[in-house]
Design an enzyme around this catalytic site. Structure first.
Site, mmCIF file in Angstrom:
data_model
loop_
_atom_site.group_PDB
_atom_site.id
_atom_site.type_symbol
_atom_site.label_atom_id
_atom_site.label_comp_id
_atom_site.label_asym_id
_atom_site.label_seq_id
_atom_site.Cartn_x
_atom_site.Cartn_y
_atom_site.Cartn_z
ATOM 1 N N HIS A 109 0.858 -1.188 0.000
ATOM 2 C CA HIS A 109 0.000 0.000 0.000
ATOM 3 C C HIS A 109 0.894 1.237 0.000
ATOM 4 O O HIS A 109 2.021 1.205 0.481
ATOM 5 C CB HIS A 109 -0.868 -0.039 1.263
ATOM 6 C CG HIS A 109 -1.941 0.988 1.334
ATOM 7 N ND1 HIS A 109 -1.699 2.296 1.701
ATOM 8 C CD2 HIS A 109 -3.286 0.904 1.111
ATOM 9 C CE1 HIS A 109 -2.840 2.964 1.704
ATOM 10 N NE2 HIS A 109 -3.814 2.150 1.342
ATOM 11 N N ASP A 156 2.863 -4.252 8.088
ATOM 12 C CA ASP A 156 1.594 -3.561 7.874
ATOM 13 C C ASP A 156 0.495 -4.591 8.089
ATOM 14 O O ASP A 156 0.277 -5.477 7.260
ATOM 15 C CB ASP A 156 1.559 -2.991 6.452
ATOM 16 C CG ASP A 156 0.201 -2.397 6.066
ATOM 17 O OD1 ASP A 156 -0.758 -2.509 6.852
ATOM 18 O OD2 ASP A 156 0.109 -1.835 4.955
ATOM 19 N N GLN A 213 -4.716 -5.201 6.908
ATOM 20 C CA GLN A 213 -5.651 -6.135 6.289
ATOM 21 C C GLN A 213 -5.628 -7.520 6.923
ATOM 22 O O GLN A 213 -6.413 -8.384 6.536
ATOM 23 C CB GLN A 213 -5.340 -6.259 4.791
ATOM 24 C CG GLN A 213 -5.480 -4.972 4.002
ATOM 25 C CD GLN A 213 -6.925 -4.509 3.882
ATOM 26 O OE1 GLN A 213 -7.862 -5.291 4.060
ATOM 27 N NE2 GLN A 213 -7.118 -3.241 3.568
ATOM 28 N N LYS A 253 -10.922 -0.918 10.104
ATOM 29 C CA LYS A 253 -11.042 -2.111 9.264
ATOM 30 C C LYS A 253 -11.431 -3.343 10.073
ATOM 31 O O LYS A 253 -11.663 -4.414 9.500
ATOM 32 C CB LYS A 253 -9.726 -2.364 8.523
ATOM 33 C CG LYS A 253 -9.348 -1.264 7.531
ATOM 34 C CD LYS A 253 -8.068 -1.594 6.801
ATOM 35 C CE LYS A 253 -7.561 -0.404 5.989
ATOM 36 N NZ LYS A 253 -8.435 -0.072 4.856
ATOM 37 N N CYS A 305 -4.709 2.491 -3.830
ATOM 38 C CA CYS A 305 -3.488 2.987 -3.183
ATOM 39 C C CYS A 305 -2.341 1.997 -3.357
ATOM 40 O O CYS A 305 -1.583 1.734 -2.424
ATOM 41 C CB CYS A 305 -3.723 3.270 -1.701
ATOM 42 S SG CYS A 305 -4.840 4.635 -1.409
#
Length: 409
Positions: free
Chosen positions: A121, A198, A201, A224, A364
């Site tokens: 991302h 990261d 997700q 999220k 993104c």
């Protein structure tokens, strides 16, 4: 999981959009919020709205207890070793930027390397670009396999003894790829590098254990994972955070201020300057309670089942290109696709007329779009409240979209 019981907790899902029942397939962008989270926010603002850490009155004490109680919930949720390792931020982007601005700029120099992947991302690309420019470090990319996955052999060939930082997303927001973070971390550490993850997700969809992963930093976003917008977390190993300087200065994060010098509070508060995101943290704590009641293993199994069903059904649509692994067990509940001769924005517009919400654009992830040889794609992303019936509606909508543009042209 009883899907109807799960859906009953989400008020927003019980509405019509453009005359059709809402089919929300955009949870990778932001998830919907259960009643429990909405009520937690409402209760805070109605009953004990106050600043934290500063006052001794009842409302201030209750707010502080709620805020710090949420920190402990996060610690347990990702299995951090110390409460001091949990820093509240505005989200994954802020968390990654904090590592780049505080740790990386202070520790990197010319000749050092930062290693990331093509699937990242933008929030896990641009901060490292800026660090490389300011320090003289080199930014390197781990190549992808044909299906968008990462080969550990390629990781070993890319990471070297000059590498100081490896930063990789645990789950791709475009391809749904689940990356082997534990193994990548081991390779990074063997070469003397730190590992940044990261987790935007991954955290909403699977069990995360930062001690098992052995990563040095881990970033996540509340919105999220059924929590409010504007709240996120940076996990960092205590020994690293203790040697890092804050990136925001002002109230709340100070110990003592003199005319010409100041000292900082201990962890984690030295990284939380100003009035913190109190309601957001409390809402995130309520979201964690909700997800734990459902069970992350149950959520992940449900999403794998949906992904497999969607891949089978969508592949039946003529002219369909689906990106990423074809094996649902290798990916999260994300299916990114294009229909031949139809722009993804047109796909999303026609689907919206049917009450179906999907995402269209570059997500993104422009370097990944370039790697895919696509300027943009459409994306359907699933969560615990989605059903196979909704995927059937998506496929029906895709067939209508194809027929519509065939008639037009």
């Amino acid at each position: 999981m009883n899907i109807q019981d799960i859906r009953s907790y989400f008020p927003i899902l019980h509405q019509e959009v453009n005359g059709n029942p809402l089919v929300y397939l955009d949870s990778a962008a932001t998830s919907q919020k259960p009643v429990k989270v909405i009520e937690a926010l409402d209760e805070y603002y109605r009953e004990y709205n106050s600043n934290v850490h500063r006052g001794v009155h009842t409302l201030g004490t209750r707010a502080t207890d709620g805020y710090e109680g949420a920190r402990e919930k996060v610690r347990k949720f990702i299995n951090a070793k110390h409460i001091q390792e949990i820093i509240f931020t505005r989200g994954t982007t802020t968390s990654l930027n904090t590592v780049a601005a505080s740790y990386a700029r202070a520790n990197l120099k010319e000749g050092d390397e930062i290693v990331i992947t093509y699937m990242e991302h933008h929030s896990n690309i641009i901060p490292w670009q800026q660090v490389a420019k300011s320090t003289g470090a080199t930014l390197k990319y781990i190549p992808l396999q044909e299906d968008g996955t990462i080969s550990l052999e390629d990781v070993r060939n890319t990471v070297s003894t000059n590498t100081k930082i490896v930063s990789v997303m645990q789950v791709s927001n475009v391809l749904g790829v689940i990356n082997p973070i534990k193994e990548i971390t081991k390779i990074a550490h063997e070469n003397g590098a730190i590992m940044v993850v990261d987790g935007a997700q991954s955290t909403p969809h699977m069990n995360v254990d930062v001690q098992d992963l052995d990563c040095d930093f881990f970033a996540l976003s509340g919105h999220k994972m059924c929590g409010p917008t504007g709240i996120g977390v940076l996990y960092g190993k205590k020994e690293l955070l203790e040697n890092m300087e804050p990136v925001e200065f002002g109230g709340e994060m100070i110990d003592f201020v003199d005319l010409y010098d100041s000292t900082w509070k201990e962890l984690p508060w030295k990284f939380e300057g100003g009035t913190p995101i109190i309601a957001g943290a409390i809402g995130l704590g309520a979201a964690i309670d909700f997800l734990e009641e459902i069970g992350l293993d149950n959520i992940q199994a449900h999403e794998h089942k949906l992904a497999a069903y969607a891949l089978n059904k969508m592949n039946e649509v003529e002219g369909m290109t689906i990106y990423g692994p074809k094996d649902a067990s290798k990916k999260a509940g994300v299916v990114t696709f294009n229909i031949a001769d139809v722009h993804p924005h047109d796909v999303a517009t026609v689907l919206d007329a049917e009450g179906i919400a999907v995402r269209a654009g570059h997500h993104c992830a422009q370097p990944l779009m370039k790697w895919l040889k696509a300027s943009a794609t459409a994306r359907a992303s699933f969560y615990l409240y989605n059903s196979e019936d909704e995927i059937d509606k998506l496929v029906e909508g895709l067939v209508k979209t194809k027929e519509y543009f065939s008639d037009v042209f």
